[in-house]
Motif scaffolding. Structure first.
Motif, mmCIF file in Angstrom:
data_model
loop_
_atom_site.group_PDB
_atom_site.id
_atom_site.type_symbol
_atom_site.label_atom_id
_atom_site.label_comp_id
_atom_site.label_asym_id
_atom_site.label_seq_id
_atom_site.Cartn_x
_atom_site.Cartn_y
_atom_site.Cartn_z
ATOM 1 N N TYR A 240 -9.509 8.067 8.289
ATOM 2 C CA TYR A 240 -8.459 8.916 8.862
ATOM 3 C C TYR A 240 -7.793 9.688 7.735
ATOM 4 O O TYR A 240 -7.340 9.098 6.762
ATOM 5 N N THR A 241 -7.771 11.013 7.858
ATOM 6 C CA THR A 241 -7.154 11.853 6.839
ATOM 7 C C THR A 241 -5.907 12.505 7.424
ATOM 8 O O THR A 241 -5.958 13.095 8.502
ATOM 9 N N THR B 57 -5.893 3.380 0.738
ATOM 10 C CA THR B 57 -5.371 4.749 0.689
ATOM 11 C C THR B 57 -5.971 5.495 -0.496
ATOM 12 O O THR B 57 -6.051 4.948 -1.593
ATOM 13 N N HIS B 58 -6.399 6.732 -0.251
ATOM 14 C CA HIS B 58 -6.913 7.575 -1.345
ATOM 15 C C HIS B 58 -6.219 8.921 -1.296
ATOM 16 O O HIS B 58 -6.052 9.488 -0.230
ATOM 17 N N TYR B 59 -5.804 9.410 -2.447
ATOM 18 C CA TYR B 59 -5.205 10.751 -2.517
ATOM 19 C C TYR B 59 -6.189 11.740 -3.105
ATOM 20 O O TYR B 59 -7.014 11.379 -3.904
ATOM 21 N N GLN C 34 -0.384 4.938 -4.140
ATOM 22 C CA GLN C 34 -1.644 4.396 -3.618
ATOM 23 C C GLN C 34 -1.685 2.875 -3.785
ATOM 24 O O GLN C 34 -2.040 2.151 -2.855
ATOM 25 N N GLY C 35 -1.277 2.411 -4.969
ATOM 26 C CA GLY C 35 -1.264 0.974 -5.248
ATOM 27 C C GLY C 35 -0.311 0.237 -4.321
ATOM 28 O O GLY C 35 -0.650 -0.825 -3.789
ATOM 29 N N VAL C 36 0.885 0.804 -4.119
ATOM 30 C CA VAL C 36 1.886 0.173 -3.244
ATOM 31 C C VAL C 36 1.357 0.138 -1.807
ATOM 32 O O VAL C 36 1.429 -0.896 -1.137
ATOM 33 N N ASP C 37 0.803 1.248 -1.339
ATOM 34 C CA ASP C 37 0.226 1.338 0.017
ATOM 35 C C ASP C 37 -0.825 0.251 0.220
ATOM 36 O O ASP C 37 -0.803 -0.477 1.214
#
Lengths: 168, 85
Positions: free
Chosen positions: A119-120, A166-168, B30-33
């Motif tokens: 999911y993005t 999660t990936h940014y 990202q790490g916290v998530d």
């Protein structure tokens, strides 16, 4: 100064005019679907769970056909793949995909796992995107569940939380 | 000309600082998530394991009657395939 305030008000007005009708329409659609049984009221974070179905189905071809038809009727996603291995569903609205994966079973029953794969989201309308994805995924999951129950009323379901990254 | 040179030097310093700040901020976020999600998933899985397999038809019956489901007592043993074992 007055021009700046006026500009902000106009921009906010345009944003509301664009987004609000969609949200109202989604609300009406959801209400109607809940009443007709096309949707089930679920936990708000149900999309973070993976479902495992176990059913005894004699005519598997008929089951797979019924499953395809039920998913097509939802009109929330397109899909590709084979029910003998795995099927990937891609959302028509927003960037999400879910998969139905066939699992090995020792006792001849039909076993599948279903869950959100990707999911993005992003931007200022993130919460709206999430609500849309959640509703569409609910339509899809309800259609799959109804087909299972239709072919085997004794279908068993087990739930596991997905460890999302999660990936940014 | 001097002002132009000053702006260029300022940009050369500012852009890497901005990019580094954004990179670090995203990595932390990202790490916290991921940490929060991992804890939440672990907690939920403990609860789901206690509930065990349920009859799928109960969901539809429950949705119509607006009643909570009764969890079964059977416990899965293999996390990858909760029906085996």
């Amino acid at each position: 100064m007055v021009w700046i305030i006026l500009f902000i008000v106009v921009v906010m007005g345009i944003t509301l005019a664009v987004l609000l009708p969609g949200a109202i329409e989604d609300g009406k659609k959801r209400k109607a679907a809940l009443a007709s049984g096309d949707l089930i009221k679920r936990n708000p974070s149900f999309y973070k769970d993976k479902e495992f179905f176990k059913a005894n189905i004699q005519d598997q071809d008929a089951f797979f056909n019924a499953l395809s038809e039920a998913v097509k009727r939802t009109q929330v996603c397109s899909f590709s793949g084979n029910y003998n291995s795995s099927v990937v569903y891609r959302g028509n609205r927003g960037q999400w995909s879910a998969s139905l994966v066939r699992l090995q079973s020792d006792d001849g029953s039909v076993m599948f796992s279903f869950g959100l794969s990707n999911y993005t989201s992003g931007g200022r309308t993130e919460s709206m995107q999430l609500a849309r994805m959640s509703m569409d995924l609910n339509f899809l999951l309800t259609a799959i569940e109804k087909t299972f129950v239709q072919f085997d009323p004794q279908t068993q379901v087990n739930v596991q939380a997905i460890n999302f990254k999660t990936h940014y | 000309m001097e002002t132009f040179g000053f702006i260029i030097i300022l940009l050369i310093i500012a852009i890497p600082i901005y990019l580094l700040k954004r990179f670090i901020s995203r990595k932390i976020s990202q790490g916290v998530d991921n940490a929060f999600n991992s804890i939440s998933a672990h907690r939920k899985n403990k609860q789901y394991q206690q509930q065990g397999p349920q009859n799928l038809a109960d969901r539809f019956a429950g949705a119509q009657a607006q009643q909570p489901q009764q969890p079964a007592q059977q416990q899965p043993q293999d996390p990858q395939n909760p029906f085996n074992g």
